[in-house]
Design a protein around this motif. Structure first.
Motif, PDB file in Angstrom:
ATOM      1  N   SER A  17       0.821  -1.208   0.000  1.00 40.53           N
ATOM      2  CA  SER A  17       0.000   0.000   0.000  1.00 40.53           C
ATOM      3  C   SER A  17       0.855   1.257   0.000  1.00 40.53           C
ATOM      4  O   SER A  17       1.838   1.361   0.716  1.00 40.53           O
ATOM      5  N   SER A  18       0.447   2.204  -0.817  1.00 44.72           N
ATOM      6  CA  SER A  18       1.124   3.504  -0.811  1.00 44.72           C
ATOM      7  C   SER A  18       0.310   4.543  -0.064  1.00 44.72           C
ATOM      8  O   SER A  18       0.589   5.727  -0.129  1.00 44.72           O
ATOM      9  N   ASN A  19      -0.751   4.079   0.625  1.00 40.83           N
ATOM     10  CA  ASN A  19      -1.494   4.943   1.544  1.00 40.83           C
ATOM     11  C   ASN A  19      -2.022   6.215   0.905  1.00 40.83           C
ATOM     12  O   ASN A  19      -1.638   7.319   1.230  1.00 40.83           O
ATOM     13  N   TYR A  20      -2.908   6.037  -0.043  1.00 36.91           N
ATOM     14  CA  TYR A  20      -3.592   7.182  -0.652  1.00 36.91           C
ATOM     15  C   TYR A  20      -4.446   7.839   0.415  1.00 36.91           C
ATOM     16  O   TYR A  20      -5.242   7.191   1.079  1.00 36.91           O
ATOM     17  N   CYS A  21      -4.257   9.107   0.624  1.00 33.50           N
ATOM     18  CA  CYS A  21      -4.909   9.802   1.730  1.00 33.50           C
ATOM     19  C   CYS A  21      -6.272  10.328   1.315  1.00 33.50           C
ATOM     20  O   CYS A  21      -6.393  11.063   0.353  1.00 33.50           O
ATOM     21  N   GLU A 545       3.888  -9.384  -9.226  1.00 30.59           N
ATOM     22  CA  GLU A 545       5.205  -9.178  -8.634  1.00 30.59           C
ATOM     23  C   GLU A 545       5.040  -8.951  -7.141  1.00 30.59           C
ATOM     24  O   GLU A 545       4.036  -8.407  -6.689  1.00 30.59           O
ATOM     25  N   ASP A 546       6.030  -9.380  -6.390  1.00 31.21           N
ATOM     26  CA  ASP A 546       5.982  -9.140  -4.947  1.00 31.21           C
ATOM     27  C   ASP A 546       6.226  -7.666  -4.626  1.00 31.21           C
ATOM     28  O   ASP A 546       5.725  -7.150  -3.630  1.00 31.21           O
ATOM     29  N   ASN A 547       6.980  -7.016  -5.485  1.00 34.79           N
ATOM     30  CA  ASN A 547       7.319  -5.622  -5.266  1.00 34.79           C
ATOM     31  C   ASN A 547       6.473  -4.732  -6.165  1.00 34.79           C
ATOM     32  O   ASN A 547       6.398  -4.940  -7.370  1.00 34.79           O
ATOM     33  N   GLU A 548       5.825  -3.743  -5.568  1.00 37.13           N
ATOM     34  CA  GLU A 548       4.933  -2.877  -6.340  1.00 37.13           C
ATOM     35  C   GLU A 548       5.670  -2.106  -7.419  1.00 37.13           C
ATOM     36  O   GLU A 548       5.163  -1.919  -8.539  1.00 37.13           O
ATOM     37  N   ARG A 552       4.695  -2.070 -11.439  1.00 36.19           N
ATOM     38  CA  ARG A 552       4.388  -0.862 -12.205  1.00 36.19           C
ATOM     39  C   ARG A 552       5.153  -0.817 -13.534  1.00 36.19           C
ATOM     40  O   ARG A 552       4.691  -0.210 -14.493  1.00 36.19           O
ATOM     41  N   LYS A 553       6.302  -1.443 -13.586  1.00 35.52           N
ATOM     42  CA  LYS A 553       7.095  -1.455 -14.816  1.00 35.52           C
ATOM     43  C   LYS A 553       6.454  -2.311 -15.911  1.00 35.52           C
ATOM     44  O   LYS A 553       6.771  -2.148 -17.088  1.00 35.52           O
ATOM     45  N   HIS A 554       5.570  -3.246 -15.544  1.00 36.24           N
ATOM     46  CA  HIS A 554       4.959  -4.152 -16.511  1.00 36.24           C
ATOM     47  C   HIS A 554       3.671  -3.618 -17.110  1.00 36.24           C
ATOM     48  O   HIS A 554       3.070  -4.263 -17.970  1.00 36.24           O
ATOM     49  N   LEU A 555       3.216  -2.484 -16.651  1.00 39.44           N
ATOM     50  CA  LEU A 555       1.899  -2.010 -17.056  1.00 39.44           C
ATOM     51  C   LEU A 555       1.931  -1.440 -18.468  1.00 39.44           C
ATOM     52  O   LEU A 555       2.967  -0.983 -18.963  1.00 39.44           O
TER      53      LEU A 555
END
Length: 616
Positions: A17-21, A545-548, A552-555
């Motif tokens: 999670s990147s915690n969108y506020c 991927e385990d790492n977000e 994101r690089k595959h999108l």
């Protein structure tokens, strides 16, 4: 108060999670699942007005219904449709595919200007009161909102204001060429007509005396009534021709002042300064200049306010710090300024540094000081249980708006300093909830939940498709009255508003963001039809991927905004996952139209903030 919560459907799993506020109204709800969907424009609005809902109604020609949807939340659609600071518009998703967002604010005015008689839709007030009596100090937007929410519950409501009519600073500080008095009177009177006792031309000089009258609660919504001054050489000697901006605007509004000198300097870079300079042009100022300490791009004034000033031939001179008022033989001649430049440290903090150039002298017959406002509470005794902080501001709970005296509540500029009308409206809603709970003997920290619901809206391809095209459609311009006419009459409204055909076209620019995309893995056959039809390439089927950051690089399209979480489905039969970049999703519904198995669906998310009573 804010909850950190991803924008998600229960059908989705979230990568790291990147915690969108999500900014929420004060609430004691511990489970943020209530807020798992976000309508960006609605949440950016302090009063959380359901923006897409009323815009759809405008597109359908249902102006009365659109007005009442607005009225329930923001209380002053006609006023705010002309004067709002528009915090909703930077959040608009139309701004992600084009330069300009939907003209959300001006569409409020479309509803207000074209509605039918709405008096029959106003809440009914009980003839038998509930035995509780509430006082309001100040008849501005915060007080009026709280009073409107409490009136249907049977409270006896008394509003005190030193002005001759309601509206507070909306009446005294917003010029008539921006806000006609007829519009202000109409919307203020919708509230005052709810059986509210008004005591205008009445100044409250003692809060203790007011409490001694037996009120069960007092709401202080008196605004920030003191304009800041400049203590620089020559101030006292030239006092006759130096005016505090907000006081001067009030004197103009109440027709105590009708003229000004030909050469006018306005000091300050906020919206009040813009109102002062434009008003000065209408009162005889031929050479009106605005001088501001900060760089032009960092001025606090709204961009459109600066544009309107420029359109009226008012230069804005930035990076000039006032040094002295120049007086000769007891008469103001002008001012001197030090030219400065901004320097920024590693943290981005700005410091203004002199350029070393000679001081600049600018001639002036009058100077208007609009460098800020501040609160003043000499009328509140320090012996009645209200604590004040080191800035001499009352200590107010940011959730309940209650002071340390349990019977006294604050809202609007009076609570936390100068903001804007829509923020004051939001404060009024929250304070009304607290006052009602307190008067009923309940815990005011136990906030009622907001109303939420999710409704399926995809009735079939033809019903949805007519309004789902993502076209390039630039924002329509609001027409203005001729400058040569408006500068002759300070009461002549400058903006004319959208006509109905243009209002319809602007409403059609809305992307219906309250209609959410819902994905069901079990129905997906991985045909990638949704990927092909998506106009922003926000959908990708790929290995997880385990790492977000790696994911994101595959999108299909770069997902660079890490403040917005990705939607990531459960693993599908091909061992891929569906990834959706919510940051660029337009909620156009084309994926749901194209999907042959209804794995994608469109569901309308309804969110109504907590209010003390149901008013419509």
């Amino acid at each position: 108060m804010s909850y950190l919560r991803p924008y998600q459907s229960s059908n989705y799993q979230i990568t790291k999670s990147s915690n969108y506020c999500i900014p929420l109204e004060p609430t004691n709800i511990k489970d943020p699942e209530y807020f798992h969907k976000v309508v960006d424009c609605q949440y950016a609005c302090p009063a959380h007005t359901p923006v897409p809902e009323y815009i759809r109604l405008i597109a359908e020609g249902k102006y009365t219904e659109a007005y009442m949807v607005n009225w329930e939340s923001n209380v002053f659609p006609g006023i705010l449709g002309r004067t709002c600071d528009r915090p909703c518009e930077p959040a608009c998703r139309r701004g992600r595919v084009e330069k300009e967002p939907v003209a959300i604010c001006r569409l409020k005015r479309v509803a207000a200007d074209n509605k039918d008689d709405v008096k029959g839709f106003m809440p009914k007030v009980p003839t038998t009161k509930n035995g509780k009596k509430i006082a309001f100090v100040g008849a501005g937007p915060a007080s009026l909102t709280a009073a409107r929410d409490l009136a249907p519950l049977g409270y006896e409501l008394h509003i005190y204001d030193e002005q001759k009519a309601g509206g507070g600073f909306m009446r005294s500080q917003i010029p008539s060429f921006r806000l006609p008095e007829t519009v202000l009177d109409e919307e203020v009177n919708y509230i005052l007509d709810l059986g509210i006792v008004t005591q205008f031309n009445t100044r409250i000089d003692s809060l203790k005396s007011l409490l001694d009258k037996g009120y069960d609660a007092v709401f202080v919504g008196c605004g920030a009534p003191r304009g800041r001054d400049l203590d620089i050489p020559g101030r006292k000697e030239a006092a006759k021709n130096i005016h505090i901006g907000i006081d001067w605007l009030a004197s103009v509004a109440f027709e105590h002042i009708s003229k000004i000198g030909k050469r006018v300097i306005v000091l300050g870079g906020g919206n009040t300064a813009m109102d002062c300079c434009r008003t000065a042009r209408r009162l005889g100022g031929k050479e009106v200049k605005v001088l501001v300490r900060s760089p032009f791009a960092e001025m606090k004034a709204s961009p459109w306010e600066k544009e309107d000033a420029a359109h009226e031939d008012i230069p804005i001179i930035d990076n000039h710090v006032p040094k002295a008022f120049i007086v000769e033989k007891g008469k103001l001649k002008g001012m001197t300024f030090d030219k400065v430049k901004p320097e920024y440290d590693e943290a981005g903090k700005r410091k203004l540094v002199s350029t070393g150039e000679p001081e600049v002298f600018i001639e002036a017959d009058d100077v208007l000081i609009a460098v800020g406002q501040e609160n003043a509470y000499p009328w509140i005794e320090r012996t009645i249980g209200i604590e004040f902080d080191k800035w001499d501001m009352p200590v107010v709970n940011a959730t309940t708006f209650q002071s340390t005296n349990p019977k006294v509540f604050f809202g609007g500029d009076a609570a936390f300093g100068p903001k804007n009308v829509i923020t004051a409206v939001a404060h009024g809603h929250y304070a009304a909830v607290s006052i009602n709970l307190m008067c009923k003997g309940e815990d005011i920290n136990n906030r009622p939940s907001p109303y939420t619901n999710l409704i399926n809206t995809k009735m079939g391809i033809h019903e949805w498709a007519y309004d789902s095209q993502v076209t390039t459609d630039v924002r329509y311009k609001v027409p203005h009255a001729e400058k040569k006419m408006t500068l002759k009459d300070r009461k002549r409204e400058v903006e004319l508003g959208f006509d109905l055909p243009t209002g319809f076209k602007e409403a059609e620019r809305c992307l219906n963001c309250d209609v959410q995309t819902i994905f069901t893995e079990s129905k997906c056959i991985e045909c990638d039809a949704c990927v092909d039809i998506c106009p922003t390439s926000c959908i990708t089927f790929t290995a997880n991927e385990d790492n977000e950051d790696d994911l994101r690089k595959h999108l299909k399209a770069p997902a660079n905004n890490k403040s917005q979480d990705l939607y990531v489905s459960a693993v599908l039969p091909t061992k891929r996952v569906m990834v959706k970049d919510e940051d660029v999703c337009l909620h156009c519904g084309l994926c749901a139209e194209r999907c042959p198995t209804a794995a994608w669906d469109m569901q309308k998310y309804i969110y109504n903030t907590t209010k003390a009573s149901k008013v419509w």
